[in-house]
Enzyme design. Structure first.
Site, mmCIF file in Angstrom:
data_model
loop_
_atom_site.group_PDB
_atom_site.id
_atom_site.type_symbol
_atom_site.label_atom_id
_atom_site.label_comp_id
_atom_site.label_asym_id
_atom_site.label_seq_id
_atom_site.Cartn_x
_atom_site.Cartn_y
_atom_site.Cartn_z
ATOM 1 N N GLY A 8 0.816 -1.216 0.000
ATOM 2 C CA GLY A 8 0.000 0.000 0.000
ATOM 3 C C GLY A 8 0.839 1.251 0.000
ATOM 4 N N GLY A 11 -0.182 5.146 0.063
ATOM 5 C CA GLY A 11 -1.081 5.664 1.084
ATOM 6 C C GLY A 11 -0.459 6.712 1.988
ATOM 7 C CG ASP A 59 -7.867 -8.435 -6.768
ATOM 8 O OD1 ASP A 59 -8.009 -8.126 -5.567
ATOM 9 O OD2 ASP A 59 -8.646 -9.171 -7.381
ATOM 10 C CE LYS A 167 -7.374 -1.777 9.969
ATOM 11 N NZ LYS A 167 -6.448 -1.832 8.795
#
Length: 332
Positions: A8, A11, A59, A167
């Site tokens: 990620g 981010g 993905d 989460k």
């Protein structure tokens, strides 16, 4: 120098985590979902171009998604997970990517990364807090607490509760993986509350801000006429959160540990007070509310573990808000 994989990579938090590792001398390999995102990451860390590489993982719900990315790395920081507070398709927007992404990265490491000894996973205070108890005055949350709401339990069907549950399930999936698969690597999970701080990742317009940065931006752009009600009562500066990831990777004693990573309690009233005091030009677009109003009685977070074991110190709210707003004012 060791190679650290950061998932990620485009981010908000990941950009600071990457910077922390690069500044310490590590080589960093990041995963992104597209070449466009990759370009933004390279721009953010242009001064470290020779020490940064990127892999496109379109993905992460595919079990083999990270097979290429993990090869040859010495450590992993897994941040890739949706932070969406207004999801409508909870299963596909939240639960599937959070849970399957966690299982995918751990499976790939186990199969293809014999050199990895530590995986740091960014969980959330959302996996700790019990949303059914509200503000819970007088209670202090610790690492022993878990959000009781999961995909298999009955919970109020709203986007915030669903995010918190996602989460919880993702972190539990990580611990379940370790328990069932007995991998050669250890994991450490970090549970920050709302993460504020300067924006350094690629953002073209305010509309593209991450959720927590947009939470501050709405207080300076005139869209909020009154001080908003509180949803969570703790924050952490993104730079401190990034340093916690670095310390969690480097500290042998952090193996198998869970940490609450949080600064002080706060309110939106305090944020508005700081903005109006530090940025006079924003006084007309920032709600006034009741200046100086004390923090109401609500739960606390016990951060002694992360302070004592990882040596963490946390920035005060005023520094965080000031630096956040300064970065937001550079957006067009």
């Amino acid at each position: 120098m060791a190679i650290i994989l950061v998932t990620g990579a485009s981010g908000f938090i990941a950009s600071h985590v990457i910077r922390a590792f690069l500044q310490k001398g590590y080589n960093v390999r990041g995963t992104v979902r597209s070449e466009k995102s990759a370009a933004g990451v390279r721009k953010t860390h242009s001064q470290y171009a020779e020490k940064l590489s990127l892999v496109v993982v379109p993905d992460m719900t595919v079990l083999t998604a990270f097979d290429e990315a993990v090869q040859g790395v010495d450590g992993v920081v897994h941040l890739a997970s949706p932070f969406i507070m207004n999801a409508t398709d909870f299963e596909n927007e939240l639960f599937v990517p959070a849970i399957q992404g966690t299982n995918a990265i751990l499976t790939s490491i186990q199969k293809h990364s014999p050199n990895v000894t530590r995986v740091v996973i960014t969980s959330s205070f959302g996996a700790v807090v019990d949303p059914t108890k509200g503000d819970r005055p007088g209670y202090t949350y610790t690492e022993a607490d878990w959000n009781p709401i999961t995909t298999t339990s009955t919970f109020p069907h709203n986007a915030v509760t669903a995010y918190l549950a996602s989460k919880t399930c993702a972190e539990q999936a990580a611990w379940d993986f370790v328990e069932s698969q007995k991998p050669s690597f250890s994991i450490t999970t970090l549970c920050p509350p709302l993460v504020y701080g300067p924006v350094i990742h690629a953002v073209e317009t305010p509309a593209g801000l991450n959720t927590s940065s947009a939470d501050i931006y709405r207080l300076i752009n005139g869209s909020e006429k009154t001080v908003p009600p509180m949803a969570f009562w703790a924050f952490v500066d993104v730079r401190d959160a990034a340093h916690a990831h670095l310390r969690a990777f480097e500290t042998p004693e952090a193996a198998g540990q869970r940490y609450l990573v949080s600064g002080s309690s706060y309110t939106y009233q305090q944020i508005c007070d700081i903005i109006r005091a530090k940025f006079p030009a924003l006084r007309d677009s920032t709600p006034e509310g009741a200046p100086g109003e004390p923090i109401p009685s609500a739960y606390k977070l016990d951060t002694r573990k992360v302070v004592n074991e990882l040596g963490m110190k946390f920035r005060p709210l005023e520094e965080t808000v000031t630096d956040t707003v300064m970065s937001l004012l550079t957006l067009k």
